[in-house]
Design a protein around this motif. Structure first.
Motif, PDB file in Angstrom:
ATOM      1  N   GLY A 100       7.150   2.521   2.792  1.00  0.00           N
ATOM      2  CA  GLY A 100       6.090   1.522   2.910  1.00  0.00           C
ATOM      3  C   GLY A 100       4.758   2.172   3.246  1.00  0.00           C
ATOM      4  O   GLY A 100       3.703   1.640   2.917  1.00  0.00           O
ATOM      5  N   ASN A 112      -7.330   3.731  -3.663  1.00  0.00           N
ATOM      6  CA  ASN A 112      -6.316   3.128  -2.781  1.00  0.00           C
ATOM      7  C   ASN A 112      -6.622   1.638  -2.582  1.00  0.00           C
ATOM      8  O   ASN A 112      -7.658   1.137  -3.037  1.00  0.00           O
ATOM      9  CB  ASN A 112      -6.242   3.852  -1.424  1.00  0.00           C
ATOM     10  CG  ASN A 112      -7.589   3.980  -0.762  1.00  0.00           C
ATOM     11  OD1 ASN A 112      -8.335   3.015  -0.675  1.00  0.00           O
ATOM     12  ND2 ASN A 112      -7.915   5.171  -0.300  1.00  0.00           N
ATOM     13  N   ALA A 113      -5.737   0.968  -1.879  1.00  0.00           N
ATOM     14  CA  ALA A 113      -5.912  -0.474  -1.656  1.00  0.00           C
ATOM     15  C   ALA A 113      -7.136  -0.746  -0.784  1.00  0.00           C
ATOM     16  O   ALA A 113      -7.839  -1.744  -0.973  1.00  0.00           O
ATOM     17  CB  ALA A 113      -4.662  -1.049  -0.991  1.00  0.00           C
ATOM     18  N   THR A 114      -7.385   0.128   0.174  1.00  0.00           N
ATOM     19  CA  THR A 114      -8.527  -0.075   1.062  1.00  0.00           C
ATOM     20  C   THR A 114      -9.816  -0.123   0.240  1.00  0.00           C
ATOM     21  O   THR A 114     -10.647  -1.024   0.405  1.00  0.00           O
ATOM     22  CB  THR A 114      -8.599   1.064   2.110  1.00  0.00           C
ATOM     23  OG1 THR A 114      -7.365   1.093   2.814  1.00  0.00           O
ATOM     24  CG2 THR A 114      -9.747   0.862   3.072  1.00  0.00           C
ATOM     25  N   TYR A 132      -4.052  -6.418   7.124  1.00  0.00           N
ATOM     26  CA  TYR A 132      -4.091  -4.974   7.359  1.00  0.00           C
ATOM     27  C   TYR A 132      -5.368  -4.583   8.113  1.00  0.00           C
ATOM     28  O   TYR A 132      -6.459  -5.073   7.792  1.00  0.00           O
ATOM     29  CB  TYR A 132      -4.014  -4.251   6.008  1.00  0.00           C
ATOM     30  CG  TYR A 132      -3.715  -2.789   6.151  1.00  0.00           C
ATOM     31  CD1 TYR A 132      -2.469  -2.352   6.587  1.00  0.00           C
ATOM     32  CD2 TYR A 132      -4.680  -1.838   5.863  1.00  0.00           C
ATOM     33  CE1 TYR A 132      -2.192  -0.997   6.726  1.00  0.00           C
ATOM     34  CE2 TYR A 132      -4.413  -0.486   6.001  1.00  0.00           C
ATOM     35  CZ  TYR A 132      -3.162  -0.073   6.437  1.00  0.00           C
ATOM     36  OH  TYR A 132      -2.892   1.265   6.580  1.00  0.00           O
ATOM     37  N   MET A 165      -8.787  -3.925   6.455  1.00  0.00           N
ATOM     38  CA  MET A 165      -9.457  -5.101   5.879  1.00  0.00           C
ATOM     39  C   MET A 165     -10.087  -5.925   7.009  1.00  0.00           C
ATOM     40  O   MET A 165     -11.187  -6.454   6.864  1.00  0.00           O
ATOM     41  CB  MET A 165      -8.482  -5.964   5.084  1.00  0.00           C
ATOM     42  CG  MET A 165      -7.539  -5.188   4.188  1.00  0.00           C
ATOM     43  SD  MET A 165      -8.350  -3.866   3.272  1.00  0.00           S
ATOM     44  CE  MET A 165      -6.950  -2.859   2.841  1.00  0.00           C
ATOM     45  N   THR A 190      -2.514 -11.651   2.677  1.00  0.00           N
ATOM     46  CA  THR A 190      -1.721 -10.449   2.460  1.00  0.00           C
ATOM     47  C   THR A 190      -0.403 -10.897   1.826  1.00  0.00           C
ATOM     48  O   THR A 190       0.354 -11.647   2.442  1.00  0.00           O
ATOM     49  CB  THR A 190      -1.484  -9.711   3.800  1.00  0.00           C
ATOM     50  OG1 THR A 190      -2.768  -9.399   4.355  1.00  0.00           O
ATOM     51  CG2 THR A 190      -0.702  -8.438   3.595  1.00  0.00           C
ATOM     52  N   VAL A 220       2.415  -9.304   0.915  1.00  0.00           N
ATOM     53  CA  VAL A 220       3.578  -8.882   1.714  1.00  0.00           C
ATOM     54  C   VAL A 220       3.030  -8.197   2.960  1.00  0.00           C
ATOM     55  O   VAL A 220       2.308  -7.194   2.860  1.00  0.00           O
ATOM     56  CB  VAL A 220       4.477  -7.898   0.928  1.00  0.00           C
ATOM     57  CG1 VAL A 220       5.655  -7.458   1.797  1.00  0.00           C
ATOM     58  CG2 VAL A 220       4.981  -8.528  -0.371  1.00  0.00           C
ATOM     59  N   ASN A 260       2.563  -5.883   5.942  1.00  0.00           N
ATOM     60  CA  ASN A 260       3.085  -4.535   6.146  1.00  0.00           C
ATOM     61  C   ASN A 260       3.893  -4.390   7.430  1.00  0.00           C
ATOM     62  O   ASN A 260       4.823  -3.594   7.498  1.00  0.00           O
ATOM     63  CB  ASN A 260       1.953  -3.507   6.153  1.00  0.00           C
ATOM     64  CG  ASN A 260       0.890  -3.839   7.160  1.00  0.00           C
ATOM     65  OD1 ASN A 260       0.166  -4.828   6.990  1.00  0.00           O
ATOM     66  ND2 ASN A 260       0.776  -3.068   8.221  1.00  0.00           N
ATOM     67  N   ALA A 313      -1.015  -4.667  -1.599  1.00  0.00           N
ATOM     68  CA  ALA A 313      -0.553  -3.278  -1.428  1.00  0.00           C
ATOM     69  C   ALA A 313       0.972  -3.177  -1.470  1.00  0.00           C
ATOM     70  O   ALA A 313       1.520  -2.187  -1.951  1.00  0.00           O
ATOM     71  CB  ALA A 313      -1.083  -2.696  -0.119  1.00  0.00           C
ATOM     72  N   HIS A 314       1.646  -4.217  -0.943  1.00  0.00           N
ATOM     73  CA  HIS A 314       3.109  -4.150  -0.901  1.00  0.00           C
ATOM     74  C   HIS A 314       3.801  -5.072  -1.894  1.00  0.00           C
ATOM     75  O   HIS A 314       5.002  -5.306  -1.768  1.00  0.00           O
ATOM     76  CB  HIS A 314       3.605  -4.456   0.517  1.00  0.00           C
ATOM     77  CG  HIS A 314       3.515  -3.261   1.403  1.00  0.00           C
ATOM     78  ND1 HIS A 314       4.322  -2.163   1.227  1.00  0.00           N
ATOM     79  CD2 HIS A 314       2.695  -2.969   2.438  1.00  0.00           C
ATOM     80  CE1 HIS A 314       4.012  -1.247   2.133  1.00  0.00           C
ATOM     81  NE2 HIS A 314       3.026  -1.705   2.875  1.00  0.00           N
ATOM     82  N   SER A 367      -2.626  -0.601  -3.694  1.00  0.00           N
ATOM     83  CA  SER A 367      -2.391   0.836  -3.839  1.00  0.00           C
ATOM     84  C   SER A 367      -1.482   0.992  -5.053  1.00  0.00           C
ATOM     85  O   SER A 367      -0.698   0.093  -5.363  1.00  0.00           O
ATOM     86  CB  SER A 367      -1.595   1.408  -2.653  1.00  0.00           C
ATOM     87  OG  SER A 367      -1.853   0.758  -1.449  1.00  0.00           O
ATOM     88  N   LYS A 419       2.179   3.318  -3.573  1.00  0.00           N
ATOM     89  CA  LYS A 419       3.318   2.776  -2.834  1.00  0.00           C
ATOM     90  C   LYS A 419       4.411   2.453  -3.850  1.00  0.00           C
ATOM     91  O   LYS A 419       5.203   3.298  -4.208  1.00  0.00           O
ATOM     92  CB  LYS A 419       2.906   1.538  -2.030  1.00  0.00           C
ATOM     93  CG  LYS A 419       1.970   1.843  -0.859  1.00  0.00           C
ATOM     94  CD  LYS A 419       1.809   0.627   0.013  1.00  0.00           C
ATOM     95  CE  LYS A 419       0.649   0.728   0.975  1.00  0.00           C
ATOM     96  NZ  LYS A 419       0.812   1.741   2.022  1.00  0.00           N
TER      97      LYS A 419
HETATM   98  C1  LIG Z   1      -0.845  -4.625   3.528  1.00  0.00           C
HETATM   99  C2  LIG Z   1      -1.587  -3.330   3.301  1.00  0.00           C
HETATM  100  N1  LIG Z   1      -2.806  -3.377   2.797  1.00  0.00           N
HETATM  101  C3  LIG Z   1      -3.525  -2.260   2.575  1.00  0.00           C
HETATM  102  C4  LIG Z   1      -3.020  -1.033   2.883  1.00  0.00           C
HETATM  103  C5  LIG Z   1      -3.863   0.185   2.674  1.00  0.00           C
HETATM  104  O1  LIG Z   1      -3.413   0.916   1.601  1.00  0.00           O
HETATM  105  P1  LIG Z   1      -4.133   2.264   1.175  1.00  0.00           P
HETATM  106  O2  LIG Z   1      -3.676   3.307   2.139  1.00  0.00           O
HETATM  107  O3  LIG Z   1      -3.683   2.486  -0.212  1.00  0.00           O
HETATM  108  O4  LIG Z   1      -5.598   2.027   1.270  1.00  0.00           O
HETATM  109  C6  LIG Z   1      -1.744  -0.925   3.407  1.00  0.00           C
HETATM  110  C7  LIG Z   1      -1.181   0.400   3.721  1.00  0.00           C
HETATM  111  O5  LIG Z   1      -0.107   0.557   4.246  1.00  0.00           O
HETATM  112  C8  LIG Z   1      -1.016  -2.109   3.626  1.00  0.00           C
HETATM  113  O6  LIG Z   1       0.217  -2.054   4.141  1.00  0.00           O
END
Ligand SMILES: Cc1ncc(COP(=O)(O)O)c(C=O)c1O
Length: 423
Positions: A67, A126-128, A153, A156, A204, A206, A208, A235-236, A256, A259
């Motif tokens: 994860g 990445n997701a961020t 997360y 965010m 969100t 899923v 995290n 992301a998940h 992301s 993942k």
């Molecule tokens: C729900 C969620 N959003 C965003 C992220 C951030 O992902 P990234 O590291 O690809 O920016 C994560 C990372 O674990 C996450 O679990």
């Protein structure tokens, strides 16, 4: 089920870009032949053992923190290495003139997989980066409200808080505590926060911390009735749950790719509805903030073209297995260990285990024990790597298997949990 014809039509066409073609050692064909002849199920250990061999999983540790970030299969690692060597033969030529040509076919392949138009997909790191682009780029005024949750997360939440202090927007948190196996209540808790000043709801897909799947579509449907924009952190969910983005009825979706797609580490994707592109400024300005072209979100300067192109190989690997088959297998693995774990004295699951509420991730706690202690004991004695997760009311080790996880790995986890329960 994927037959060979549908499988090959889903592959990214690289025949016209010979430099971008990478050898896969016949692996993809072997796996797809096996699938065509055997239609392997979630419990077909012979098949999944082959998939495990496609990865270079550590023999020293049992990695159950997929994860956090997932490894790539060897074909994807080889692709990145191939592109890296190519780039270093003459960086500006091979990156800007050759590999750059691979971005549009890749955009199309990602869009097809996500069920959206390629003119709505931006490839990033990445997701961020994907989600912060929307959070920081949306036109919001003082007094506008955003509905979100303390379980979103942290990156965010930081971005929204920055807008709160800088622009005077108001952040309205829903009153829920997870785990909560009651989707109707969750939906109600979101809706009751919507007012005439609500401009955005942040969801969100899923969570995290405990892997809980939120009823995003139903909350989004209610938000839309009130003209509220819907931003989804996927992301998940992307390349794990078998769905297409339009099914969520959202406006923005960021994820992301390192993942669940097992793409090279440092890859992500933003989907943004076509009519919204002109409204959302890019994170890194490109000269025309109001442009309607999704490529305005890719003005990163020099970046890793090698990682980006490796995403295509990861997508091919995903198509080979099939998204539904992958989701089923990973949920099967979660069910395998959790149904035994709940029988261990002191165990407290922080994840609702029903299929509608969780897939890969489950969080396991022990009465009277901190998350960090569970995690460190599992690692010290059993070399089982999990993620210590203490957040709000959740206090356990987060366990995340992936397609290469074996039942033996999970037996070791269970052995470890039994040992920890006796401490
Ligand atoms: C729900 C969620 N959003 C965003 C992220 C951030 O992902 P990234 O590291 O690809 O920016 C994560 C990372 O674990 C996450 O679990």
């Amino acid at each position: 089920m994927l037959n060979r014809r549908s499988f090959s039509s889903k592959l990214i066409s690289s025949a016209f870009l010979p430099f971008l073609k990478i050898p896969d050692g016949g692996f993809i064909k072997e796996i797809s032949d096996y699938i065509s002849s055997s239609n392997p199920s979630a419990g077909d250990e012979d098949f999944w053992a082959q998939i495990r061999m496609a990865y270079t999983a550590s023999q020293q540790i049992v990695n159950l923190n997929n994860g956090g970030v997932s490894p790539s299969p060897k074909v994807v690692q080889d692709a990145v290495e191939h592109y890296n060597k190519l780039a270093n033969d003459g960086p500006s030529y091979y990156m800007w003139r050759i590999m750059d040509q691979g971005r549009e076919p890749l955009r199309e392949s990602l869009a097809k997989f996500a069920g959206v138009s390629s003119e709505e997909i931006a490839i990033n790191r990445n997701a961020t980066e994907a989600i912060d682009t929307v959070i920081l780029g949306l036109p919001l005024q003082k007094g506008d409200q955003v509905v979100l949750s303390k379980y979103d997360y942290p990156n965010m939440l930081h971005a929204w808080r920055q807008r709160e202090v800088r622009d005077g927007i108001e952040l309205i948190y829903v009153d829920i505590d997870l785990p909560l196996a009651d989707n109707e209540l969750i939906i109600k808790k979101y809706i009751e926060k919507f007012t005439s000043r609500t401009k955005v709801v942040h969801l969100t897909h899923v969570v995290n911390w405990n892997g809980q799947i939120l009823p995003v579509r139903k909350i989004a449907n209610e938000a839309k009735k009130k003209g509220i924009k819907v931003l989804v952190d996927g992301a998940h969910s992307f390349a794990l749950l078998d769905f297409k983005i339009p099914e969520l009825n959202c406006d923005f979706y960021g994820t992301s790719l390192h993942k669940w797609l097992s793409a090279p580490i440092g890859s992500g994707m933003l989907w943004i509805k076509k009519e919204e592109i002109k409204n959302v400024f890019p994170l890194i300005p490109n000269g025309d903030p109001f442009s309607e072209n999704v490529r305005k979100y890719e003005n990163l300067g020099t970046r890793s073209f090698m990682i980006e192109q490796g995403i295509g190989t990861a997508l091919n690997f995903q198509h080979t297995i099939g998204n539904k088959r992958k989701e089923d297998r990973i949920r099967y693995l979660k069910d395998y260990w959790t149904k035994e774990a709940v029988k261990i004295p002191r165990v407290k699951m922080y994840t609702p285990l029903d299929a509608q509420y969780s897939c890969a991730i489950a969080n396991v706690g022990m009465e009277g024990m901190e998350a960090g202690v569970i995690e460190s004991k599992l690692f010290e004695k059993f070399k089982v790597h999990t993620s210590p997760t203490k957040w709000e009311k959740i206090n356990g080790a987060r366990v995340t298997p992936h397609v290469y996880t074996s039942l033996r790995d999970l037996d070791r986890l269970l052995e470890g949990l039994l040992y920890v329960s006796k401490l």
